[in-house]
Structure formats: structure tokens, C-alpha cells
Design a protein around this motif. Structure first.
Motif, mmCIF file in Angstrom:
data_model
loop_
_atom_site.group_PDB
_atom_site.id
_atom_site.type_symbol
_atom_site.label_atom_id
_atom_site.label_comp_id
_atom_site.label_asym_id
_atom_site.label_seq_id
_atom_site.Cartn_x
_atom_site.Cartn_y
_atom_site.Cartn_z
ATOM 1 N N ALA A 55 9.070 -1.370 25.348
ATOM 2 C CA ALA A 55 7.805 -0.914 24.760
ATOM 3 C C ALA A 55 6.638 -1.814 25.187
ATOM 4 O O ALA A 55 5.594 -1.299 25.627
ATOM 5 C CB ALA A 55 7.918 -0.823 23.245
ATOM 6 N N ARG A 82 14.838 -1.526 23.813
ATOM 7 C CA ARG A 82 13.763 -0.535 23.848
ATOM 8 C C ARG A 82 12.487 -1.058 23.190
ATOM 9 O O ARG A 82 11.394 -0.981 23.778
ATOM 10 C CB ARG A 82 14.233 0.736 23.142
ATOM 11 N N GLU A 83 12.627 -1.589 21.983
ATOM 12 C CA GLU A 83 11.450 -1.966 21.209
ATOM 13 C C GLU A 83 10.885 -3.330 21.597
ATOM 14 O O GLU A 83 9.660 -3.510 21.625
ATOM 15 C CB GLU A 83 11.786 -1.945 19.713
ATOM 16 N N ARG A 84 11.754 -4.293 21.905
ATOM 17 C CA ARG A 84 11.281 -5.646 22.162
ATOM 18 C C ARG A 84 10.936 -5.907 23.626
ATOM 19 O O ARG A 84 10.178 -6.824 23.935
ATOM 20 C CB ARG A 84 12.332 -6.665 21.699
#
Length: 227
Positions: A144, A139-141
Motif C-alpha cells: 500500500a 499488502r498493508e505495510r
């Protein structure tokens, strides 16, 4: 974890003495195979039996089952994470959909593995945090930065102006999950499909990606400031 001295305890079917490093490697590889087969609710006593060692010897290397599972997480999941994926999704020289395509094609090939998929599913079913931790990285790396690029490409507010919304992530996770399922059908459910899973995933991306930017735009606009 354990010194490099040669063990005095023999173990395994051959009775050979192993160095501490080799014994640890034997345990980790055996645990990956065992838990992939039976799930993470398998017992360390049975694992030790399969390895041909005493359970106390196993606990010399991994004092708890949780410690062993954490090592499996590092070996099966973190070691296969490719920093190149993070570079691809941030590559401003490529259109966002091409970044997404390149990431998914390589990522899905990397994780289409018996142990990776089966342990991941078992961990979720048995309440281990392995899947949530790993998907948090995705999700973040990965997602996003992709969503930020998609917003810029569509002339939408940046995440600093309008934070990324859960529904935006769900668009990418939906496509991502469908691609993972191609491997799950064979590795987990035992349902044979086409042997060329790369080609199937490429075709699925061809079907899913053309409408993604327009759908994403609607989601962002719908979630924007009201009033």
C-alpha cells in the motif's frame, strides 16, 4: 506460558531434565522441523514421539494443536518480519522502484528457508489462515505505501482521491510471487536451480521493473472515475 520451575518429568533421548523454558523451546523447534517436513496435517502424537516426550506433556505447554501452530506463526514468520522493510518502502529520498527492489532483495533472502516456505504452502493447502494473515501484512505495510508512492511519482490521484484498486496490488504481488517461486522450486518441489538465488532474483527484477510504472499508470487510469 509455563513457569520457570524445573520439570520433574524426564524426556528426550538423553533423559535429561529440562527447565520449562528449555522444554518449551524444544517443543517449538521440534514442531517447526516436523511440520515443515510432513505438513500441518501432521499429528501431535507423532510429534511427541519424535521429541521423546509423552503427548500429555506437550499439551501442558500447548493445550491445542491450534495454539502450537499459532506459536509457530510467531516464531517463523512474525519474528522474521523486519520493521526496516516498512521504512524502506516509505523512504521518499528513493525512487519507488528502488524502494521495491531493496525490499524484495532483502525480504526474499530472509524467507528463503526450508521451514518458512514449506509450512506456508502447507498452511494454505490445509485451510489455515496463516498465509492470509501474513500476506495481509505485506499488502498493508509494504505494498500500500509503495503504490501510494508510485501514484505520487506518476502524478496520479492519491489513494484518498481514488482508493487503491485490487489490480494495483496484483501488479506487485505478481512480481513478488515470481521471486518467491525461486525458493519454492528448491525448498518445496526439490528442483535444483542456480545456487546463487540472489543473482537470479536481481535479474528478474531488472526484467520486471522497467515497465512497472507505465503499466501501473494504465491500471490506475483504467480504474478511475467513469463518465
Amino acid at each position: 506460558m509455563v513457569s520457570s520451575r524445573r520439570e520433574t518429568t524426564t524426556g528426550g533421548p538423553t533423559g535429561r531434565r529440562l527447565t520449562a523454558e528449555n522444554r518449551e523451546r524444544q517443543i517449538v523447534e521440534g514442531a517447526i522441523a516436523y511440520f515443515a517436513e510432513v505438513g500441518l496435517d501432521g499429528h501431535t502424537r507423532e510429534l511427541a514421539r519424535r521429541l521423546g516426550i509423552a503427548q500429555p506433556l506437550l499439551f501442558r505447554y500447548f493445550p491445542t494443536k491450534a495454539a502450537l501452530i499459532e506459536r509457530i506463526y510467531q516464531e517463523v514468520y512474525l519474528r522474521r518480519w523486519d520493521a526496516g522493510w516498512e521504512a524502506v518502502v516509505r523512504d521518499g529520498a528513493l525512487p519507488c522502484l528502488e524502494r521495491f527492489r531493496r525490499f524484495e532483495i532483502d525480504y526474499q533472502r530472509r524467507i528463503d528457508d526450508y521451514a518458512w516456505l514449506r509450512i506456508f504452502v502447507s498452511a494454505g493447502l490445509k485451510g489455515f489462515d496463516l498465509p492470509s494473515r501474513y500476506l495481509g501484512m505485506v499488502r498493508e505495510r509494504i505494498f500500500a505505501p509503495l503504490l501510494e508512492g508510485m501514484r505520487a511519482e506518476s502524478n496520479l490521484p492519491s489513494p484518498r482521491e481514488q482508493p487503491l484498486a485490487p489490480d494495483e496490488f496484483e501488479l506487485l504481488f505478481g512480481i513478488h510471487g515470481a521471486l518467491v517461486y525461486v525458493g519454492l522450486r528448491s525448498r518445496v518441489y526439490g528442483i535444483d536451480g542456480t545456487p546463487d538465488r540472489d543473482a537470479v532474483r536481481a535479474a528478474m527484477l531488472d526484467a520486471a521493473l522497467p515497465g512497472l510504472l507505465a503499466t501501473h499508470r494504465r491500471v490506475v487510469i483504467a480504474g478511475g472515475p467513469k463518465g
